[in-house]
Design a protein around this motif. Structure first.
Motif, PDB file in Angstrom:
ATOM      1  N   VAL A 418       0.514  -1.161   0.162  1.00  0.00           N
ATOM      2  CA  VAL A 418       0.230   0.017  -0.443  1.00  0.00           C
ATOM      3  C   VAL A 418       0.440   1.426   0.386  1.00  0.00           C
ATOM      4  O   VAL A 418       0.759   2.070  -0.642  1.00  0.00           O
ATOM      5  N   PHE A 419       2.028   1.012   0.550  1.00  0.00           N
ATOM      6  CA  PHE A 419       2.761   2.602   0.475  1.00  0.00           C
ATOM      7  C   PHE A 419       3.750   2.927  -0.744  1.00  0.00           C
ATOM      8  O   PHE A 419       3.561   3.688  -0.795  1.00  0.00           O
ATOM      9  N   LEU A 420       3.955   1.790  -1.806  1.00  0.00           N
ATOM     10  CA  LEU A 420       4.292   2.363  -2.599  1.00  0.00           C
ATOM     11  C   LEU A 420       3.051   1.855  -3.854  1.00  0.00           C
ATOM     12  O   LEU A 420       3.211   3.172  -4.536  1.00  0.00           O
ATOM     13  N   GLY A 421       2.470   1.860  -3.624  1.00  0.00           N
ATOM     14  CA  GLY A 421       1.109   2.423  -4.303  1.00  0.00           C
ATOM     15  C   GLY A 421       0.502   4.043  -3.808  1.00  0.00           C
ATOM     16  O   GLY A 421       0.461   3.736  -5.742  1.00  0.00           O
ATOM     17  N   VAL A 422       0.559   3.594  -2.845  1.00  0.00           N
ATOM     18  CA  VAL A 422       0.487   5.194  -2.852  1.00  0.00           C
ATOM     19  C   VAL A 422       1.436   5.918  -3.516  1.00  0.00           C
ATOM     20  O   VAL A 422       0.452   7.601  -3.282  1.00  0.00           O
ATOM     21  N   GLN A 423       2.989   5.953  -3.618  1.00  0.00           N
ATOM     22  CA  GLN A 423       3.395   7.056  -3.901  1.00  0.00           C
ATOM     23  C   GLN A 423       3.285   6.787  -5.334  1.00  0.00           C
ATOM     24  O   GLN A 423       3.412   8.069  -5.883  1.00  0.00           O
ATOM     25  N   VAL A 424       2.878   5.896  -6.093  1.00  0.00           N
ATOM     26  CA  VAL A 424       2.215   5.701  -7.314  1.00  0.00           C
ATOM     27  C   VAL A 424       1.764   6.620  -7.937  1.00  0.00           C
ATOM     28  O   VAL A 424       2.018   7.250  -8.955  1.00  0.00           O
ATOM     29  N   GLY A 425       0.456   6.461  -7.140  1.00  0.00           N
ATOM     30  CA  GLY A 425      -0.942   7.073  -6.819  1.00  0.00           C
ATOM     31  C   GLY A 425      -0.125   8.666  -6.845  1.00  0.00           C
ATOM     32  O   GLY A 425      -1.179   9.786  -7.614  1.00  0.00           O
ATOM     33  N   ARG A 426      -0.006   8.822  -6.020  1.00  0.00           N
ATOM     34  CA  ARG A 426       0.736  10.379  -5.515  1.00  0.00           C
ATOM     35  C   ARG A 426       1.484  10.812  -8.037  1.00  0.00           C
ATOM     36  O   ARG A 426       1.051  11.954  -7.443  1.00  0.00           O
ATOM     37  N   LEU A 427       2.372  10.254  -8.139  1.00  0.00           N
ATOM     38  CA  LEU A 427       3.525  11.164  -9.149  1.00  0.00           C
ATOM     39  C   LEU A 427       1.833  10.904  -9.930  1.00  0.00           C
ATOM     40  O   LEU A 427       1.697  11.914 -11.094  1.00  0.00           O
ATOM     41  N   VAL A 428       0.750   9.888 -10.341  1.00  0.00           N
ATOM     42  CA  VAL A 428       0.148   9.743 -11.229  1.00  0.00           C
ATOM     43  C   VAL A 428      -1.069  11.277 -10.859  1.00  0.00           C
ATOM     44  O   VAL A 428      -0.548  12.180 -12.499  1.00  0.00           O
ATOM     45  N   GLN A 429      -1.138  11.759  -9.787  1.00  0.00           N
ATOM     46  CA  GLN A 429      -2.032  13.010  -9.765  1.00  0.00           C
ATOM     47  C   GLN A 429      -1.626  13.817  -9.995  1.00  0.00           C
ATOM     48  O   GLN A 429      -2.127  14.965 -11.048  1.00  0.00           O
ATOM     49  N   LEU A 430       0.257  14.094  -9.476  1.00  0.00           N
ATOM     50  CA  LEU A 430       0.518  14.892  -9.967  1.00  0.00           C
ATOM     51  C   LEU A 430       0.585  15.475 -11.293  1.00  0.00           C
ATOM     52  O   LEU A 430       1.009  16.135 -11.793  1.00  0.00           O
ATOM     53  N   PHE A 431       1.331  14.317 -12.548  1.00  0.00           N
ATOM     54  CA  PHE A 431       1.139  14.353 -13.331  1.00  0.00           C
ATOM     55  C   PHE A 431      -0.372  15.344 -14.321  1.00  0.00           C
ATOM     56  O   PHE A 431       0.077  15.923 -14.536  1.00  0.00           O
ATOM     57  N   ARG A 432      -1.234  14.820 -13.888  1.00  0.00           N
ATOM     58  CA  ARG A 432      -2.589  14.903 -14.046  1.00  0.00           C
ATOM     59  C   ARG A 432      -3.006  16.244 -14.826  1.00  0.00           C
ATOM     60  O   ARG A 432      -3.254  17.088 -14.679  1.00  0.00           O
ATOM     61  N   GLN A 433      -1.960  16.599 -12.935  1.00  0.00           N
ATOM     62  CA  GLN A 433      -2.582  17.942 -12.844  1.00  0.00           C
ATOM     63  C   GLN A 433      -1.754  19.419 -13.068  1.00  0.00           C
ATOM     64  O   GLN A 433      -2.290  20.276 -13.315  1.00  0.00           O
ATOM     65  N   ALA A 434      -0.770  18.584 -13.502  1.00  0.00           N
ATOM     66  CA  ALA A 434       0.087  19.304 -14.271  1.00  0.00           C
ATOM     67  C   ALA A 434       0.632  19.883 -15.417  1.00  0.00           C
ATOM     68  O   ALA A 434      -0.550  19.169 -15.991  1.00  0.00           O
ATOM     69  N   SER A 435       0.891  21.387 -15.067  1.00  0.00           N
ATOM     70  CA  SER A 435       0.707  21.338 -17.177  1.00  0.00           C
ATOM     71  C   SER A 435       0.977  20.879 -18.124  1.00  0.00           C
ATOM     72  O   SER A 435       2.858  20.243 -17.682  1.00  0.00           O
ATOM     73  N   PRO A 436       0.491  20.542 -19.603  1.00  0.00           N
ATOM     74  CA  PRO A 436       1.587  19.921 -20.616  1.00  0.00           C
ATOM     75  C   PRO A 436       2.699  20.470 -20.669  1.00  0.00           C
ATOM     76  O   PRO A 436       2.493  21.629 -20.779  1.00  0.00           O
ATOM     77  N   GLY A 437       3.742  19.731 -20.496  1.00  0.00           N
ATOM     78  CA  GLY A 437       4.951  20.353 -20.757  1.00  0.00           C
ATOM     79  C   GLY A 437       6.208  21.173 -20.392  1.00  0.00           C
ATOM     80  O   GLY A 437       6.928  21.406 -20.233  1.00  0.00           O
ATOM     81  N   SER A 438       5.193  20.979 -19.002  1.00  0.00           N
ATOM     82  CA  SER A 438       5.819  21.417 -18.045  1.00  0.00           C
ATOM     83  C   SER A 438       7.112  21.187 -17.753  1.00  0.00           C
ATOM     84  O   SER A 438       7.447  19.686 -17.452  1.00  0.00           O
ATOM     85  N   GLY A 481       6.231  17.696  -5.529  1.00  0.00           N
ATOM     86  CA  GLY A 481       4.473  18.545  -5.013  1.00  0.00           C
ATOM     87  C   GLY A 481       4.410  19.584  -4.759  1.00  0.00           C
ATOM     88  O   GLY A 481       3.616  20.162  -3.993  1.00  0.00           O
ATOM     89  N   TRP A 482       5.411  20.598  -4.807  1.00  0.00           N
ATOM     90  CA  TRP A 482       5.290  21.742  -4.814  1.00  0.00           C
ATOM     91  C   TRP A 482       5.023  22.592  -5.790  1.00  0.00           C
ATOM     92  O   TRP A 482       4.719  22.368  -6.820  1.00  0.00           O
ATOM     93  N   ASN A 483       4.148  24.244  -5.887  1.00  0.00           N
ATOM     94  CA  ASN A 483       3.508  24.877  -6.854  1.00  0.00           C
ATOM     95  C   ASN A 483       5.150  25.199  -7.741  1.00  0.00           C
ATOM     96  O   ASN A 483       5.666  26.051  -7.197  1.00  0.00           O
ATOM     97  N   TRP A 484       4.991  24.812  -9.318  1.00  0.00           N
ATOM     98  CA  TRP A 484       6.267  25.221 -10.112  1.00  0.00           C
ATOM     99  C   TRP A 484       5.778  25.934 -10.642  1.00  0.00           C
ATOM    100  O   TRP A 484       6.641  26.012 -11.670  1.00  0.00           O
ATOM    101  N   ASP A 485       4.610  26.929 -10.041  1.00  0.00           N
ATOM    102  CA  ASP A 485       4.082  27.579 -11.474  1.00  0.00           C
ATOM    103  C   ASP A 485       4.513  28.781 -11.345  1.00  0.00           C
ATOM    104  O   ASP A 485       5.435  29.146  -9.744  1.00  0.00           O
ATOM    105  N   ASP A 486       5.798  29.591 -12.120  1.00  0.00           N
ATOM    106  CA  ASP A 486       7.118  30.896 -12.010  1.00  0.00           C
ATOM    107  C   ASP A 486       5.654  31.895 -10.715  1.00  0.00           C
ATOM    108  O   ASP A 486       4.422  32.713 -12.073  1.00  0.00           O
ATOM    109  N   LEU A 487       6.463  32.141 -10.164  1.00  0.00           N
ATOM    110  CA  LEU A 487       5.499  33.841  -9.547  1.00  0.00           C
ATOM    111  C   LEU A 487       6.537  34.846  -9.138  1.00  0.00           C
ATOM    112  O   LEU A 487       7.671  34.434  -9.305  1.00  0.00           O
ATOM    113  N   PRO A 488       6.371  36.250  -9.146  1.00  0.00           N
ATOM    114  CA  PRO A 488       7.070  36.732  -8.844  1.00  0.00           C
ATOM    115  C   PRO A 488       7.463  37.153  -7.820  1.00  0.00           C
ATOM    116  O   PRO A 488       7.078  35.837  -6.490  1.00  0.00           O
ATOM    117  N   PRO A 489       8.977  37.627  -7.610  1.00  0.00           N
ATOM    118  CA  PRO A 489       9.975  37.220  -6.531  1.00  0.00           C
ATOM    119  C   PRO A 489       8.693  37.623  -4.580  1.00  0.00           C
ATOM    120  O   PRO A 489       9.187  37.283  -3.928  1.00  0.00           O
TER     121      PRO A 489
END
Length: 505
Positions: A418-438, A481-489
């Motif tokens: 389950v511990f390994l599976g949750v990590q796979v699920g987390r990466l899949v979720q982040l992959f789907r949420q991230a902008s294409p090509g980012s 898992g951080w916010n990778w959007d480019d933000l002003p300083p």
């Protein structure tokens, strides 16, 4: 008339009124606790000065490290992350273990100070799940001395050591999370490439001019005098098998960097160099992991070009692997196992393992024996981190699924999967949420390729014991898992909120 008596106000000093009506300031709380901690520290310093001056010097160095850690937090954390890849040659001196305990202590101290100062400690949902899973593993540590497992309390120290190893990964994750909103995520990942410098340099020296290396950096590492082991390189990692999984992780990072940077030829050269070193580890299971890694990478954007490129890369590495006599022998040994020869069954392989020096047949015999022992304690197993003590040869199973089953029983195996599976699920979720090509999306894909390759390698190797791999893995899992959007300083370096709490983001 019910009014507040003026005389009471006049009878008390002004300072006392302020102390009564104002809550205890956070700075006052911090000063109080620091002052309270200073009493035993002062007593310890005085005692050591009179009895063990060398320990006093070590303590002063530790104090200097702590001061630098708080004064230059970002640089200190990145330095610690880079340093970890260079410590395994000093395992006989317990340096990696001391590093892990020191890192745990620094992290807990930093979190405590942050809470006392009323500042936010950064976490996320996965960290809380990770923490719960690590605490659950402590159940096996508690049950061992109580007689609830297959072994007795004489193995408690080994079980505690394994739990601390898992806890250290949790602390690495927590420590890296404190860099959130202080450093851009790409900067943290870029900094990790410096961890390649010494291991790869030592690996190249082991390949071409091994005579210039001191014994601790020699390819055999002093643990074997056989030609087979001497011909396998390991850089600064404890074992060639550990080196190959660590290299695969950084090959994934290099591929990610290749998709993000121009000119790309620099990163193509680095990827080729890592592939050469990867093959020189002579780890047969690494070829299967690499094949899985390539398939996952090209699957989301499958095309003729990507397919041909993946095939060429994999075939090229197979050819390099088989270009030496030792590599040919390793590949040829498959034909003498049930996997490559249908005329050899499991029982014959077990009999052959006693004298044919075939590592795969030896593994089959090892698995068969451990599975027989597991049947005596099927639910909770024998205890955390002590599967080597269950075997007759003092070695781990070379199969992490059997290891989880023997050490934790059915319950331990299920929680581990389950511990390994949750990590796979987390990466899949982040992959789907991230902008294409980012950069975040591409990093998720590279990490997912590594993570799905790891269970393949776990079939025949003790990957769960590859501490250096998971040290960097949980560093990356925190950053991705951080916010990778480019933000002003002004926004990316905004001050943290004042309430003292652990806040999931």
């Amino acid at each position: 008339m019910a009014t507040k008596p003026v005389t009471i106000v006049l009878l008390y000093p002004r300072g006392l009124i302020m102390q009564i009506h104002n809550p205890w300031h956070r700075s006052s709380a911090l000063t109080f606790w620091l002052g309270l901690a200073g009493v035993p520290i002062g007593l310890a310093v005085g005692l050591l000065a009179g009895t063990q001056p060398s320990l006093l010097g070590l303590g002063l160095v530790a104090v200097a490290v702590v001061v630098y850690f708080f004064a230059r937090f970002e640089q200190a954390v990145l330095g610690l992350l880079i340093l970890r890849s260079c410590l395994d040659p000093f395992s006989d001196q317990q340096v990696p273990a001391a590093f892990a305990i020191g890192l745990d202590g620094l992290t807990l101290l930093y979190v405590t100070v942050m809470l006392l100062r009323g500042q936010t400690v950064r976490t996320d949902k996965f960290w809380w799940f990770f923490a719960g899973w690590v605490m659950l593993q402590g159940l096996w540590v508690i049950l061992l001395p109580l007689g609830g497992l297959g072994l007795d309390a004489s193995f408690l120290l080994e079980s505690i050591r394994e739990w601390i190893r898992l806890f250290s990964w949790l602390m690495v994750y927590l420590l890296v999370m404190q860099l959130k909103d202080r450093l851009p995520p790409k900067q943290v990942v870029y900094g990790l490439f410096w961890a390649l410098l010494l291991p790869v340099t030592v690996a190249l020296l082991q390949m071409f001019v091994p005579s210039v290396l001191p014994p601790m950096f020699a390819a055999d590492g002093g643990y074997s005098e056989t030609l087979d082991e001497v011909s396998r390189i390991k850089g600064t990692i404890g074992h060639p098998n550990g080196f190959v999984t660590w290299l695969l992780l950084f090959m994934g990072l290099t591929y990610w960097r290749l998709t993000q940077s121009k000119p790309r030829w620099i990163w193509m050269l680095l990827l080729g160099l890592l592939s050469l070193v990867y093959v020189s580890t002579k780890a047969l299971f690494g070829l299967m992991m690499l094949g899985t890694f390539i398939v996952v990478l090209i699957a989301p954007r499958l095309s003729i070009v990507n397919l041909i490129g993946g095939i060429v890369l994999f075939v090229g590495i197979i050819v390099l692997f088989g270009s030496t006599e030792f590599g040919q022998e390793r590949l040829g040994s498959i034909t003498e196992t049930p996997l490559g020869n249908p005329d050899i069954d499991i029982w014959r392989a077990i009999l052959l393992s006693k004298g044919d020096h075939n590592s795969f047949n030896w593994r089959i015999a090892q698995w068969h024996y451990l599975l027989q022992q597991w049947q005596h304690f099927p639910i909770l197993g024998y205890g955390l981190g002590i599967s080597a003590d269950v075997s007759t040869n003092g070695l781990y199973p070379h199969n992490d699924y059997i290891r989880a089953l023997v050490e934790g029983g059915i319950l331990g195996l299920v929680t581990w999967l389950v511990f390994l599976g949750v990590q796979v699920g987390r990466l899949v979720q982040l992959f789907r949420q991230a902008s294409p090509g980012s950069g975040q999306r591409n990093l998720c894909l590279a990490m997912l390729a590594v993570l799905l390759a790891v269970p393949v390698g776990m079939i025949t190797e003790n990957i769960w014991s590859h501490t250096t791999l998971f040290f960097y893995w949980y560093t990356l899992l925190a950053v991705v898992g951080w916010n990778w959007d480019d933000l002003p300083p002004s926004e990316s370096h905004a001050p943290v909120s004042p309430p003292a709490r652990l806040t999931p983001f």
